[in-house]
Design a protein around this motif. Structure first.
Motif, PDB file in Angstrom:
ATOM      1  N   GLU A 127       0.764  -1.161  -0.038  1.00 53.52           N
ATOM      2  CA  GLU A 127       0.015  -0.042  -0.113  1.00 53.52           C
ATOM      3  C   GLU A 127       0.730   1.286   0.035  1.00 53.52           C
ATOM      4  O   GLU A 127       0.190   2.308   0.175  1.00 53.52           O
ATOM      5  N   GLY A 128       2.178   1.171  -0.070  1.00 53.52           N
ATOM      6  CA  GLY A 128       3.029   2.340  -0.122  1.00 53.52           C
ATOM      7  C   GLY A 128       4.693   1.951   0.115  1.00 53.52           C
ATOM      8  O   GLY A 128       4.871   1.072  -0.132  1.00 53.52           O
ATOM      9  N   VAL A 129       5.341   3.032   0.614  1.00 55.76           N
ATOM     10  CA  VAL A 129       6.415   2.840   0.767  1.00 55.76           C
ATOM     11  C   VAL A 129       6.689   1.789   1.808  1.00 55.76           C
ATOM     12  O   VAL A 129       6.013   1.428   2.653  1.00 55.76           O
ATOM     13  N   VAL A 130       7.855   0.953   1.302  1.00 54.74           N
ATOM     14  CA  VAL A 130       7.941  -0.392   1.906  1.00 54.74           C
ATOM     15  C   VAL A 130       9.073  -0.157   3.194  1.00 54.74           C
ATOM     16  O   VAL A 130       8.866  -0.581   4.502  1.00 54.74           O
ATOM     17  N   LEU A 131      10.179   0.429   2.956  1.00 52.41           N
ATOM     18  CA  LEU A 131      11.259   0.674   3.836  1.00 52.41           C
ATOM     19  C   LEU A 131      11.008   2.197   4.577  1.00 52.41           C
ATOM     20  O   LEU A 131      10.970   3.098   3.809  1.00 52.41           O
ATOM     21  N   VAL A 132      10.922   2.044   6.091  1.00 55.75           N
ATOM     22  CA  VAL A 132      10.498   3.527   6.546  1.00 55.75           C
ATOM     23  C   VAL A 132      11.451   3.500   7.750  1.00 55.75           C
ATOM     24  O   VAL A 132      12.081   2.468   8.270  1.00 55.75           O
ATOM     25  N   ASP A 133      11.436   4.707   8.388  1.00 54.47           N
ATOM     26  CA  ASP A 133      11.899   5.011   9.884  1.00 54.47           C
ATOM     27  C   ASP A 133      13.570   4.483  10.125  1.00 54.47           C
ATOM     28  O   ASP A 133      13.745   4.067  10.985  1.00 54.47           O
ATOM     29  N   GLU A 134      14.226   4.670   8.990  1.00 56.09           N
ATOM     30  CA  GLU A 134      15.712   4.395   9.454  1.00 56.09           C
ATOM     31  C   GLU A 134      16.276   5.541   8.318  1.00 56.09           C
ATOM     32  O   GLU A 134      16.027   6.070   7.442  1.00 56.09           O
ATOM     33  N   PRO A 135      17.680   5.489   8.812  1.00 55.36           N
ATOM     34  CA  PRO A 135      18.594   6.467   7.832  1.00 55.36           C
ATOM     35  C   PRO A 135      18.325   6.252   6.390  1.00 55.36           C
ATOM     36  O   PRO A 135      18.555   4.782   5.698  1.00 55.36           O
ATOM     37  N   GLY A 136      18.266   7.415   5.482  1.00 52.54           N
ATOM     38  CA  GLY A 136      18.060   7.026   3.898  1.00 52.54           C
ATOM     39  C   GLY A 136      16.497   7.010   3.624  1.00 52.54           C
ATOM     40  O   GLY A 136      16.303   6.694   2.523  1.00 52.54           O
ATOM     41  N   ALA A 137      15.861   6.665   4.544  1.00 51.61           N
ATOM     42  CA  ALA A 137      14.290   6.415   4.326  1.00 51.61           C
ATOM     43  C   ALA A 137      13.365   7.239   4.736  1.00 51.61           C
ATOM     44  O   ALA A 137      13.748   8.049   5.609  1.00 51.61           O
ATOM     45  N   LEU A 138      12.020   7.264   4.469  1.00 51.55           N
ATOM     46  CA  LEU A 138      10.998   8.122   4.897  1.00 51.55           C
ATOM     47  C   LEU A 138      10.829   7.982   6.082  1.00 51.55           C
ATOM     48  O   LEU A 138      10.561   6.994   6.767  1.00 51.55           O
ATOM     49  N   ARG A 139      10.738   9.237   6.977  1.00 50.20           N
ATOM     50  CA  ARG A 139      10.624   9.043   8.480  1.00 50.20           C
ATOM     51  C   ARG A 139       9.234   9.732   8.901  1.00 50.20           C
ATOM     52  O   ARG A 139       8.504   9.455   9.625  1.00 50.20           O
ATOM     53  N   ALA A 140       9.009  10.870   8.051  1.00 48.87           N
ATOM     54  CA  ALA A 140       7.896  11.779   8.227  1.00 48.87           C
ATOM     55  C   ALA A 140       7.434  12.520   7.156  1.00 48.87           C
ATOM     56  O   ALA A 140       8.475  12.861   6.302  1.00 48.87           O
ATOM     57  N   CYS A 141       6.222  13.090   7.206  1.00 52.37           N
ATOM     58  CA  CYS A 141       5.886  14.025   6.242  1.00 52.37           C
ATOM     59  C   CYS A 141       5.146  15.198   7.042  1.00 52.37           C
ATOM     60  O   CYS A 141       4.226  14.756   8.009  1.00 52.37           O
ATOM     61  N   GLU A 142       5.342  16.430   6.712  1.00 52.49           N
ATOM     62  CA  GLU A 142       4.431  17.767   7.224  1.00 52.49           C
ATOM     63  C   GLU A 142       4.108  18.445   6.067  1.00 52.49           C
ATOM     64  O   GLU A 142       4.399  18.425   5.071  1.00 52.49           O
ATOM     65  N   LEU A 143       2.766  18.927   6.396  1.00 51.85           N
ATOM     66  CA  LEU A 143       2.266  20.076   5.545  1.00 51.85           C
ATOM     67  C   LEU A 143       2.508  21.459   6.112  1.00 51.85           C
ATOM     68  O   LEU A 143       2.339  21.641   7.162  1.00 51.85           O
ATOM     69  N   HIS A 144       3.363  22.174   5.231  1.00 52.99           N
ATOM     70  CA  HIS A 144       3.556  23.588   5.698  1.00 52.99           C
ATOM     71  C   HIS A 144       2.475  24.525   4.756  1.00 52.99           C
ATOM     72  O   HIS A 144       2.632  24.533   3.613  1.00 52.99           O
ATOM     73  N   THR A 145       2.009  25.350   5.576  1.00 53.53           N
ATOM     74  CA  THR A 145       0.996  26.203   4.849  1.00 53.53           C
ATOM     75  C   THR A 145       0.765  27.640   5.665  1.00 53.53           C
ATOM     76  O   THR A 145       0.860  27.444   6.945  1.00 53.53           O
ATOM     77  N   ALA A 146       0.437  28.551   4.951  1.00 50.02           N
ATOM     78  CA  ALA A 146      -0.024  29.660   5.447  1.00 50.02           C
ATOM     79  C   ALA A 146      -1.244  29.881   6.238  1.00 50.02           C
ATOM     80  O   ALA A 146      -1.657  30.642   6.880  1.00 50.02           O
ATOM     81  N   ARG A 147      -2.258  28.715   5.610  1.00 55.28           N
ATOM     82  CA  ARG A 147      -3.318  28.562   6.005  1.00 55.28           C
ATOM     83  C   ARG A 147      -3.685  27.374   7.060  1.00 55.28           C
ATOM     84  O   ARG A 147      -4.510  26.445   6.368  1.00 55.28           O
ATOM     85  N   PRO A 148      -3.049  26.934   8.029  1.00 55.78           N
ATOM     86  CA  PRO A 148      -3.220  25.854   8.643  1.00 55.78           C
ATOM     87  C   PRO A 148      -4.751  25.464   9.030  1.00 55.78           C
ATOM     88  O   PRO A 148      -4.986  24.497   9.189  1.00 55.78           O
ATOM     89  N   GLY A 149      -5.378  26.373   9.279  1.00 50.53           N
ATOM     90  CA  GLY A 149      -6.939  26.344   9.806  1.00 50.53           C
ATOM     91  C   GLY A 149      -7.698  25.770   8.646  1.00 50.53           C
ATOM     92  O   GLY A 149      -8.311  24.686   8.820  1.00 50.53           O
ATOM     93  N   ALA A 150      -7.558  26.204   7.372  1.00 53.84           N
ATOM     94  CA  ALA A 150      -8.366  25.455   6.242  1.00 53.84           C
ATOM     95  C   ALA A 150      -7.588  24.296   6.047  1.00 53.84           C
ATOM     96  O   ALA A 150      -8.596  23.485   5.604  1.00 53.84           O
ATOM     97  N   ALA A 151      -6.485  23.970   6.109  1.00 56.16           N
ATOM     98  CA  ALA A 151      -5.975  22.617   5.847  1.00 56.16           C
ATOM     99  C   ALA A 151      -6.469  21.573   7.066  1.00 56.16           C
ATOM    100  O   ALA A 151      -6.872  20.428   6.487  1.00 56.16           O
ATOM    101  N   GLU A 152      -6.431  22.084   8.455  1.00 51.56           N
ATOM    102  CA  GLU A 152      -7.053  21.036   9.286  1.00 51.56           C
ATOM    103  C   GLU A 152      -8.007  20.756   9.164  1.00 51.56           C
ATOM    104  O   GLU A 152      -8.581  19.615   9.314  1.00 51.56           O
ATOM    105  N   GLU A 153      -9.110  21.457   8.817  1.00 51.57           N
ATOM    106  CA  GLU A 153     -10.490  21.448   8.681  1.00 51.57           C
ATOM    107  C   GLU A 153     -10.650  20.553   7.346  1.00 51.57           C
ATOM    108  O   GLU A 153     -11.588  19.646   7.518  1.00 51.57           O
TER     109      GLU A 153
END
Length: 237
Positions: A127-153
């Motif tokens: 269902e997605g990325v297989v190797l995670v949470d170690e050096p060289g692999a994906l650990r996290a994703c964040e949404l950066h936005t000037a409109r966090p309220g709209a995004a959260e809703e």
């Protein structure tokens, strides 16, 4: 070696890098993380692997795209047709799909009400990325936005109380954070509202290697690669 083959609805489950310079992207990230690339189809899409495990994708940008690149983050969906309908109902805009990705699944691309591009993925096998949470692999994703309220809703309307990281920032977009073994301060931030992963940054080797390879430090553990795609480094889970 952490392996993951199942993701709940709304969980970041896949990342890919879209660029008009596949060779340049391979050279930069291959040198930085030791990634390898396997061509997946005749359109030039590649799977990114680390020690033989899948960690994401790399593909060509649309025809006519200006030189540059971006990282895309995809959230898991169990019913992509329903997700597409809900995106529109909640104020987002679907720009592509759903479309099949061979036998692997289906994807849909949209823009959320805060202006951030986001993907949705319905996996047919893993269902997605297989190797995670170690050096060289994906650990996290964040949404950066000037409109966090709209995004959260918007994302709460889609997925309920799935824990997504949404941070106030003048720079709008989803950002993947890749693992490194140690932490080291990368310097002052260009965006005081963009706090990255709470003071975590790249290892001494990786943090030094990223600018040396042509990346531009943005502060708060963020970098722009030589073609402009923004990614982060973190040693945390």
């Amino acid at each position: 070696m952490p392996r993951r083959t199942a993701y709940g609805p709304g969980t970041p489950c896949w990342v890919d890098h879209v660029t008009v310079d596949l060779t340049g992207a391979k050279q930069f990230y291959g040198g930085l993380f030791g990634w390898e690339f396997t061509r997946e189809n005749d359109r030039g899409y590649h799977l990114i692997t680390l020690r033989g495990e899948i960690i994401g994708g790399l593909g060509p940008g649309p025809t006519g795209m200006a030189p540059g690149s971006s990282w895309n983050v995809y959230l898991a969906s169990k019913d992509l047709d329903h997700t597409r309908t809900e995106v529109g109902r909640l104020g987002g805009r679907v720009v592509m799909g759903p479309v099949p990705a061979g036998e692997d699944g289906r994807l849909c691309l949209a823009v959320d009400p805060s202006g951030a591009a986001v993907g949705f993925w319905e996996g047919g096998r893993d269902e997605g990325v297989v190797l995670v949470d170690e050096p060289g692999a994906l650990r996290a994703c964040e949404l950066h936005t000037a409109r966090p309220g709209a995004a959260e809703e918007f994302y709460r309307g889609l997925y309920g109380d799935v824990p997504l990281v949404i941070r106030p920032s003048s720079r709008t977009g989803w950002v993947p954070f890749f693992g490194v073994s140690e932490i080291q301060d990368t310097g002052a931030t260009e965006d005081a509202g963009n706090t990255g992963s709470e003071g975590k940054a790249g290892s001494a080797g990786t943090a030094a290697a990223a600018p040396a390879a042509g990346a531009r430090p943005l502060g708060s553990n963020l970098f722009a690669d030589p073609l402009g795609a923004i990614f982060g480094l973190t040693s945390g889970n």
